[in-house]
Design a protein around this motif. Structure first.
Motif, PDB file in Angstrom:
ATOM      1  N   MET A  49      -3.948  -1.249  15.983  1.00  0.00           N
ATOM      2  CA  MET A  49      -4.488  -0.208  15.117  1.00  0.00           C
ATOM      3  C   MET A  49      -5.240  -0.846  13.949  1.00  0.00           C
ATOM      4  O   MET A  49      -4.783  -1.823  13.364  1.00  0.00           O
ATOM      5  N   GLU A  50      -6.367  -0.302  13.630  1.00  0.00           N
ATOM      6  CA  GLU A  50      -7.201  -0.839  12.562  1.00  0.00           C
ATOM      7  C   GLU A  50      -6.627  -0.502  11.189  1.00  0.00           C
ATOM      8  O   GLU A  50      -6.091   0.567  10.966  1.00  0.00           O
ATOM      9  N   ARG A  51      -6.756  -1.435  10.290  1.00  0.00           N
ATOM     10  CA  ARG A  51      -6.291  -1.253   8.909  1.00  0.00           C
ATOM     11  C   ARG A  51      -7.189  -0.259   8.189  1.00  0.00           C
ATOM     12  O   ARG A  51      -8.407  -0.278   8.334  1.00  0.00           O
ATOM     13  N   LYS A  52      -6.584   0.618   7.392  1.00  0.00           N
ATOM     14  CA  LYS A  52      -7.353   1.622   6.657  1.00  0.00           C
ATOM     15  C   LYS A  52      -6.918   1.603   5.198  1.00  0.00           C
ATOM     16  O   LYS A  52      -5.736   1.713   4.894  1.00  0.00           O
ATOM     17  N   ILE A  53      -7.891   1.439   4.309  1.00  0.00           N
ATOM     18  CA  ILE A  53      -7.645   1.435   2.870  1.00  0.00           C
ATOM     19  C   ILE A  53      -8.128   2.768   2.320  1.00  0.00           C
ATOM     20  O   ILE A  53      -9.271   3.163   2.537  1.00  0.00           O
ATOM     21  N   ILE A  54      -7.249   3.455   1.603  1.00  0.00           N
ATOM     22  CA  ILE A  54      -7.583   4.754   1.023  1.00  0.00           C
ATOM     23  C   ILE A  54      -7.369   4.663  -0.483  1.00  0.00           C
ATOM     24  O   ILE A  54      -6.302   4.238  -0.938  1.00  0.00           O
ATOM     25  N   PHE A  55      -8.360   5.049  -1.243  1.00  0.00           N
ATOM     26  CA  PHE A  55      -8.248   5.092  -2.699  1.00  0.00           C
ATOM     27  C   PHE A  55      -7.891   6.520  -3.099  1.00  0.00           C
ATOM     28  O   PHE A  55      -8.570   7.458  -2.691  1.00  0.00           O
ATOM     29  N   SER A  56      -6.840   6.669  -3.886  1.00  0.00           N
ATOM     30  CA  SER A  56      -6.482   8.010  -4.354  1.00  0.00           C
ATOM     31  C   SER A  56      -7.624   8.554  -5.204  1.00  0.00           C
ATOM     32  O   SER A  56      -8.444   7.800  -5.742  1.00  0.00           O
ATOM     33  N   THR A  57      -7.667   9.851  -5.335  1.00  0.00           N
ATOM     34  CA  THR A  57      -8.702  10.503  -6.141  1.00  0.00           C
ATOM     35  C   THR A  57      -8.662   9.980  -7.574  1.00  0.00           C
ATOM     36  O   THR A  57      -9.710   9.752  -8.181  1.00  0.00           O
ATOM     37  N   ASN A  58      -7.475   9.777  -8.099  1.00  0.00           N
ATOM     38  CA  ASN A  58      -7.338   9.256  -9.468  1.00  0.00           C
ATOM     39  C   ASN A  58      -7.929   7.864  -9.606  1.00  0.00           C
ATOM     40  O   ASN A  58      -8.546   7.543 -10.619  1.00  0.00           O
ATOM     41  N   ILE A  59      -7.730   7.026  -8.605  1.00  0.00           N
ATOM     42  CA  ILE A  59      -8.264   5.664  -8.657  1.00  0.00           C
ATOM     43  C   ILE A  59      -9.786   5.673  -8.550  1.00  0.00           C
ATOM     44  O   ILE A  59     -10.461   4.923  -9.257  1.00  0.00           O
ATOM     45  N   GLU A  60     -10.326   6.506  -7.700  1.00  0.00           N
ATOM     46  CA  GLU A  60     -11.785   6.600  -7.596  1.00  0.00           C
ATOM     47  C   GLU A  60     -12.382   6.986  -8.945  1.00  0.00           C
ATOM     48  O   GLU A  60     -13.359   6.382  -9.395  1.00  0.00           O
TER      49      GLU A  60
END
Length: 107
Positions: free
Chosen positions: A1-12
């Motif tokens: 499975m490919e790694r997925k990085i998600i930035f929270s709305t607050n971090i964006e």
């Protein structure tokens, strides 16, 4: 499975605001240099393998994420990136640096 990085709305929102804050406080002479600096933080996160140098978050910081990694931007500043992990998905929840009033608690 490919790694997925998600930035929270607050971090964006924080990262966009960080460009303005660093420039207004005159940490950089040119706004473009500030943008590059923040982009380097983002690139570090996006390319980090999350398999080495991952530290468990102390109970005082669990609200930010269960783990954190360190990015040394220069000789004066290190950034602490807090995240939660589910499988190969990494949710970036919070970022602070060693100049933050919270920093001594991380030691």
């Amino acid at each position: 499975m490919e790694r997925k990085i998600i930035f929270s709305t607050n971090i964006e929102a924080y990262l966009k605001e960080l460009v303005d804050i660093l420039y207004e406080k005159k940490y950089f002479g040119f706004e473009e240099d500030t943008r590059i600096y923040v982009q380097e933080i983002v690139e570090f996160i996006l390319h980090y393998d999350f398999k080495v140098n991952v530290r468990k978050t102390d109970k005082n910081f669990k609200m930010f994420g269960s783990n954190f990694i360190k990015y040394k931007a220069n000789n004066n500043t290190s950034w602490y990136i807090f995240f939660d992990q589910r499988g190969n998905q990494f949710l970036i929840n919070h970022i602070l640096n060693n100049h933050s009033h919270d920093f001594p608690d991380l030691l």
